[in-house]
Scaffold this active site. Sequence first.
Site, PDB file in Angstrom:
ATOM      1  N   GLY A   6      55.486  28.135  62.720  1.00 33.32           N
ATOM      2  CA  GLY A   6      55.829  28.467  63.891  1.00 33.32           C
ATOM      3  C   GLY A   6      57.028  29.473  63.704  1.00 33.32           C
ATOM      4  N   ASN A   7      57.684  30.061  64.772  1.00 32.97           N
ATOM      5  CA  ASN A   7      58.773  31.019  64.598  1.00 32.97           C
ATOM      6  C   ASN A   7      59.178  31.166  66.203  1.00 32.97           C
ATOM      7  OD1 ASN A   7      56.417  33.090  65.152  1.00 32.97           O
ATOM      8  ND2 ASN A   7      56.157  32.381  63.189  1.00 32.97           N
ATOM      9  N   GLY A  52      59.066  31.491  55.809  1.00 35.63           N
ATOM     10  CA  GLY A  52      59.104  30.377  54.707  1.00 35.63           C
ATOM     11  C   GLY A  52      60.476  29.677  54.399  1.00 35.63           C
ATOM     12  N   HIS A 108      56.686  30.664  69.034  1.00 37.54           N
ATOM     13  CA  HIS A 108      55.257  30.386  68.649  1.00 37.54           C
ATOM     14  C   HIS A 108      55.238  29.185  67.891  1.00 37.54           C
ATOM     15  CE1 HIS A 108      51.671  30.477  66.492  1.00 37.54           C
ATOM     16  NE2 HIS A 108      52.254  30.937  65.334  1.00 37.54           N
ATOM     17  N   HIS A 162      44.691  27.998  65.961  1.00 34.66           N
ATOM     18  CA  HIS A 162      46.242  28.544  65.280  1.00 34.66           C
ATOM     19  C   HIS A 162      47.079  27.853  65.893  1.00 34.66           C
ATOM     20  CE1 HIS A 162      48.505  32.125  63.941  1.00 34.66           C
ATOM     21  NE2 HIS A 162      49.290  31.080  63.826  1.00 34.66           N
ATOM     22  N   TYR A 185      61.881  26.478  93.800  1.00 35.02           N
ATOM     23  CA  TYR A 185      62.190  25.206  93.240  1.00 35.02           C
ATOM     24  C   TYR A 185      63.542  25.183  92.568  1.00 35.02           C
ATOM     25  CZ  TYR A 185      61.802  21.176  89.823  1.00 35.02           C
ATOM     26  OH  TYR A 185      61.911  20.067  89.149  1.00 35.02           O
ATOM     27  N   HIS A 205      52.695  25.680  66.287  1.00 36.78           N
ATOM     28  CA  HIS A 205      51.386  25.080  65.997  1.00 36.78           C
ATOM     29  C   HIS A 205      51.006  23.661  66.662  1.00 36.78           C
ATOM     30  CE1 HIS A 205      51.152  27.532  61.949  1.00 36.78           C
ATOM     31  NE2 HIS A 205      51.310  28.368  63.157  1.00 36.78           N
ATOM     32  N   SER A 212      56.089  36.474  59.256  1.00 35.80           N
ATOM     33  CA  SER A 212      54.755  37.080  59.040  1.00 35.80           C
ATOM     34  C   SER A 212      54.267  37.416  60.396  1.00 35.80           C
ATOM     35  CB  SER A 212      54.047  36.311  58.220  1.00 35.80           C
ATOM     36  OG  SER A 212      53.815  35.066  58.742  1.00 35.80           O
ATOM     37  N   GLU A 213      54.804  36.675  61.614  1.00 35.52           N
ATOM     38  CA  GLU A 213      54.112  36.823  62.589  1.00 35.52           C
ATOM     39  C   GLU A 213      54.945  37.898  63.550  1.00 35.52           C
ATOM     40  OE1 GLU A 213      51.310  35.990  63.338  1.00 35.52           O
ATOM     41  OE2 GLU A 213      50.889  34.009  62.779  1.00 35.52           O
ATOM     42  N   TYR A 231      48.911  21.036  88.424  1.00 30.03           N
ATOM     43  CA  TYR A 231      49.444  21.910  89.211  1.00 30.03           C
ATOM     44  C   TYR A 231      50.392  22.822  88.461  1.00 30.03           C
ATOM     45  CZ  TYR A 231      53.392  18.995  90.242  1.00 30.03           C
ATOM     46  OH  TYR A 231      54.628  18.199  90.233  1.00 30.03           O
TER      47      TYR A 231
END
Length: 220
Positions: A35-36, A51, A99, A161, A216, A101, A80-81, A120
């Site tokens: 994740g990132n 990493g 992002h 992913h 809201y 996982h 890397s993403e 909803y």
Amino acid sequence: MTNQQRQEALGQAWQDVVSTARRTASEGLVVGTSGNVSVRVGDLVLVTPSGVPYERLGPEDAIAVDLEGQQVLGELTPTSELPMHLAVYRATSATAVVHTHAVHATAVSTLVPELPLIHYMSAAFGGAVRVAPYALYGTDELAANMLHALRDRTAVLLQNHGTVTYGDTLDQAYDRTAQLEWMCRLWLTAGAVPGHTPTLLSEAQVRETGEKLKGYGQRG
């Protein structure tokens, strides 16, 4: 904005990025360094490195790139993403991207082309959250697949992913990630009951919720 104010803004933004990244790990949305997280400050994007365990990150580890992906701050290598993050910023009004996982969301990404309208709060994402076709991580192909599935939405599932969400703030992007994971868990739980099929909402019902959500929260 003076140079000092800009440096202070970047410092605070980096602190928020690290805090949010640590939260994804502590709340089980990622494992290890998967994740990132990123946030946009003007024409720069601060993003987590590749990493490096989030608990090890300090103020001196800040990383920033421009919208073309050129690194302008920091010595560590960006995630890397990065292509996915930059694709979101170029195509939307986003100022924050998360992002993960997340387990239930990733499971759903292997089962259906979009998350069924089980609740909803699908309206908070602009409708049914789509699944972007699989592509190798860190590639322009994955970024393109993600962007196509993300049209008119604030969240997307990446096949086999994980998830990508965006928002006006890191808190909003993170909350959307958590909401998406909860909704995926809800659908999987309901669908696992033998002899029963979950009742789904119509697109009209979700649109109605979307209109109500515009008012809201607290006012003033």
